[in-house]
Design an enzyme around this catalytic site. Structure first.
Site, PDB file in Angstrom:
ATOM      1  CB  ILE A  52     -66.791  -1.453   1.806  1.00 55.06           C
ATOM      2  CG1 ILE A  52     -66.014  -0.210   1.705  1.00 55.06           C
ATOM      3  CG2 ILE A  52     -67.407  -0.443   0.622  1.00 55.06           C
ATOM      4  CD1 ILE A  52     -64.880  -0.827  -0.213  1.00 55.06           C
ATOM      5  CG  ASP A  69     -51.576  -5.807  11.374  1.00 55.03           C
ATOM      6  OD1 ASP A  69     -51.708  -7.268  11.670  1.00 55.03           O
ATOM      7  OD2 ASP A  69     -51.863  -5.116  11.045  1.00 55.03           O
TER       8      ASP A  69
HETATM    9  N1  LIG Z   1     -59.177  -2.257  -1.281  1.00 53.92           N
HETATM   10  C1  LIG Z   1     -59.941  -2.759  -0.554  1.00 53.92           C
HETATM   11  N2  LIG Z   1     -61.349  -3.243  -1.664  1.00 53.92           N
HETATM   12  C2  LIG Z   1     -62.709  -3.389  -1.199  1.00 53.92           C
HETATM   13  N3  LIG Z   1     -62.822  -3.704   0.320  1.00 53.92           N
HETATM   14  C3  LIG Z   1     -62.122  -2.920   0.774  1.00 53.92           C
HETATM   15  C4  LIG Z   1     -60.564  -2.380   0.401  1.00 53.92           C
HETATM   16  N4  LIG Z   1     -59.687  -2.318   1.985  1.00 53.92           N
HETATM   17  C5  LIG Z   1     -60.665  -2.254   2.797  1.00 53.92           C
HETATM   18  N5  LIG Z   1     -61.293  -2.969   2.528  1.00 53.92           N
HETATM   19  C6  LIG Z   1     -62.760  -3.487   3.388  1.00 53.92           C
HETATM   20  O1  LIG Z   1     -62.401  -2.571   4.422  1.00 53.92           O
HETATM   21  C7  LIG Z   1     -62.347  -3.155   5.701  1.00 53.92           C
HETATM   22  C8  LIG Z   1     -61.743  -1.862   6.662  1.00 53.92           C
HETATM   23  O2  LIG Z   1     -60.616  -2.305   6.205  1.00 53.92           O
HETATM   24  P1  LIG Z   1     -59.598  -1.296   6.575  1.00 53.92           P
HETATM   25  O3  LIG Z   1     -57.691  -1.745   6.036  1.00 53.92           O
HETATM   26  O4  LIG Z   1     -59.555  -0.094   7.471  1.00 53.92           O
HETATM   27  O5  LIG Z   1     -59.634  -2.654   8.179  1.00 53.92           O
HETATM   28  P2  LIG Z   1     -59.010  -4.084   8.464  1.00 53.92           P
HETATM   29  O6  LIG Z   1     -56.824  -4.066   7.808  1.00 53.92           O
HETATM   30  O7  LIG Z   1     -60.534  -4.906   8.592  1.00 53.92           O
HETATM   31  O8  LIG Z   1     -58.189  -3.810  10.339  1.00 53.92           O
HETATM   32  P3  LIG Z   1     -56.764  -3.220  10.669  1.00 53.92           P
HETATM   33  O9  LIG Z   1     -56.824  -1.694  10.403  1.00 53.92           O
HETATM   34  O10 LIG Z   1     -56.493  -3.916  12.056  1.00 53.92           O
HETATM   35  O11 LIG Z   1     -55.596  -3.460   9.850  1.00 53.92           O
HETATM   36  C9  LIG Z   1     -61.791  -4.726   5.228  1.00 53.92           C
HETATM   37  O12 LIG Z   1     -62.240  -5.891   6.455  1.00 53.92           O
HETATM   38  C10 LIG Z   1     -61.963  -5.098   3.910  1.00 53.92           C
HETATM   39  O13 LIG Z   1     -63.742  -5.397   4.176  1.00 53.92           O
END
Ligand SMILES: Nc1ncnc2c1ncn2[C@@H]1O[C@H](COP(=O)(O)OP(=O)(O)OP(=O)(O)O)[C@@H](O)[C@H]1O
Length: 567
Positions: free
Chosen positions: A142, A261
């Site tokens: 996702i 962040d």
């Molecule tokens: N608990 C969740 N439920 C649904 N989608 C999620 C969830 N956590 C993350 N995602 C999806 O996965 C993507 C990547 O998440 P992740 O937290 O790894 O990175 P990020 O926040 O986009 O970037 P960074 O790591 O630079 O903060 C998110 O942008 C979101 O779309």
């Protein structure tokens, strides 16, 4: 001996009177467990090793950490005590300090490189999730962030998000321990606006996977990309959700949790439309270290970074308030301003030139404007707390809701053929029309135009930046206005009122606001955006480059005057 006492086995064997009289090298252990700093110093001065251990391999540092003797801990560390020595049960002094509830000692030990190898097992056995319970076969990717991929999986039949931490990051033992420490903290948090942590999967060496609740609507970043700008009531409701989650973190006891962040990607939405904050505390573990973590310029942590963080100065909770303001700004506008600018350069300008996004009154209600200006104040101490932000937003929300009810009432009255109600309805309609908004926007832009005209290097001044952003909005409104006018024209089938409105709107559309004079090839396909290319006694000229073409257009002073009778 599973259930061992944290006291030294040696000191346990002695009667109280004997303990005081103990004179051998083990007196170091006894004094350490009692917080007798002078006694510890005496023993060390005699040449007793700071790493002397008893039968259970428990050192003076284990005992002092376990008994909460802070001064002795500091002294022993100064004298070279091994911070990560393992006792018979594989526990370090940090494990002992944690188990016995001495957060100040934990901080000292952590600051000096202390580890807690059994963190997951010893701290919260319920943190650990058996991998066999997770159905990886039906997994769906996702998203992907700076730490690793995120999958939708089923755990015990329930959809959850599985977040992986790349081996390049998690294989470093200290980093892994720090992640586990943050997870332990996260697992204790309970709030409707905080993403619920579920547990850590037991994985082979070097891998780290944790589960959180799954939020079906994805991130605020995705939402803004899909929907564009939000209406004011929705934006305020979202802003309140985030502020409530953040206030919970900032008021956490015994220590505030700073997110560090906060970006639209770290705010997720569930299917009920509620926003929740995620990934707090994790950034500090990997930031600035060469463990494969990069501040993702594209995903834009720099874009939301407080000036003091960019300048590498000391910072506190208010860095989150700064980031928050930029997120709220985006909600009203449908995305970040200066999209084309490199996030790092943008952060630099904010840190050293005090640059902030443009706040046209036509888009930002006055109280929101004031709030955002306070939240991104250059002096961190002047920024409001999230508690204050919530109070202000609740008042703003109430006021907006009241106005919406009044507006609804007015449009219901409009159904009756009463001239006064009709007038009121039209007033609302006019106020909401793109035409009216364009007038407001131009009024707002006027001082910027004047400043640009007074500045010799008009392309590079701050006012020109504001105009560029304002012009983009103006173009959107212009487009909306012409689309509306076409729609109204189509539906003018005998209804005199509508036909009249169509005629009025058509007149608006015919205003010489924008002359799409010509399309020319952009000199450099990298250069995108809207630029002021000239200003004269007659008006201003702009050029917009997009990836395929460049459109040159002019705004005549005549058009400016027509739209803005106050000029
Ligand atoms: N608990 C969740 N439920 C649904 N989608 C999620 C969830 N956590 C993350 N995602 C999806 O996965 C993507 C990547 O998440 P992740 O937290 O790894 O990175 P990020 O926040 O986009 O970037 P960074 O790591 O630079 O903060 C998110 O942008 C979101 O779309």
């Amino acid at each position: 001996m599973e259930n061992h006492s944290l006291e030294s086995s040696l000191t346990k064997q002695l009667m109280p009177s004997q303990r005081n009289e103990w004179r051998g090298p083990y007196r170091l252990l006894f004094c350490s467990s009692k917080g007798d700093k002078a006694g510890v110093m005496e023993e060390l001065a005699k040449g007793v090793s700071a790493n002397l251990a008893d039968y259970d391999r428990r050192t003076a540092l284990h005992l002092a950490s376990c008994e909460g003797c802070t001064e002795v801990v500091v002294l022993l560390l100064e004298k070279g005590a091994d911070i990560n020595s393992l006792d018979r049960w594989g526990r370090t002094p940090l494990s002992d300090a944690r188990r016995s509830g001495h957060p100040d000692i934990c901080e000292i030990l952590e600051a000096n490189g202390g580890n807690d190898p059994n963190l997951v097992d010893s701290q919260s056995p319920c943190l650990e999730i058996d991998s066999a319970e997770v159905d990886w076969d039906g997994k769906t990717l996702i998203g992907e962030g700076a730490y690793g991929e995120v999958y939708l999986v089923k755990w015990r039949g329930t959809e959850v998000a599985a977040k992986t931490i790349r081996s390049s990051i998690a294989s470093n033992k200290t980093v892994k321990d720090n992640f586990l420490k943050e997870f332990t903290l996260w697992a204790k948090l309970r709030h409707p606006n905080i993403v619920q942590f579920l547990g850590v999967l037991k994985q082979p060496e070097g891998r780290l996977v944790f589960l959180t609740e799954y939020l079906r609507n994805g991130s605020l970043y995705d939402i803004l990309r899909r929907k564009g700008k939000l209406d004011s009531l929705t934006a305020v409701a979202y802003a309140l959700d985030i502020a409530r989650g953040m206030n919970y973190l900032h008021q956490h006891k015994p220590h505030a949790i700073i997110h560090r962040d906060l970006t639209p990607r770290n705010v997720l939405q569930n299917e009920a439309g509620r926003l929740k904050v995620t990934d707090f505390g994790l950034s500090k573990i990997a930031h600035g270290r060469d463990f494969g973590y990069k501040m993702t310029g594209g995903t834009g942590s720099y874009r939301y970074m407080a000036p003091e963080v960019f300048r590498r100065e000391a910072y506190g909770k208010s860095v989150d308030v700064f980031s928050y303001a930029l997120i709220v700004h985006e909600m009203f506008q449908g995305g970040p301003s200066n999209r084309e600018e490199e996030p790092e350069k943008l952060a630099d300008k904010r840190a050293y030139e005090d640059e902030r996004p443009y706040l046209p009154s036509v888009v930002y209600p006055e109280p929101i404007k004031g709030l955002l200006q306070d939240c991104w104040h250059k002096n961190p101490e002047q920024r409001p707390s999230f508690e204050e932000i919530i109070m202000q937003l609740e008042i703003i929300q109430e006021d907006m809701q009241q106005k919406a009810i009044e507006k609804q009432g007015a449009s219901m009255e409009e159904a009756k053929p009463v001239p006064q109600s009709r007038k009121r309805h039209l007033q609302h309609e006019i106020q909401d029309s793109p035409y009216y908004k364009m007038r407001g926007l131009l009024k707002d832009l006027r001082p910027h135009f004047i400043e640009v005209l007074k500045t010799p290097d008009f392309r590079n001044c701050k006012a020109a930046d504001d105009i560029r952003q304002g012009m983009k909005l103006l173009m959107e409104l212009y487009q909306e206005m012409t689309e509306n006018s076409a729609k109204l024209k189509k539906c003018s089938n005998g209804d005199v009122g509508d036909a009249k409105k169509a005629e009025e709107h058509q007149q608006d559309a015919d205003n010489p606001l924008v002359d799409d004079v010509t399309s020319v090839s952009p000199p450099d396909s990298q250069v995108q955006g809207t630029y002021i290319v000239g200003g004269s006694a007659f008006g201003w000229n702009f050029i917009t480059y997009n990836s395929s073409k460049a459109v040159y257009y002019g705004l005549t002073k005549e058009a400016f005057r027509v739209l803005n009778p106050l000029v």
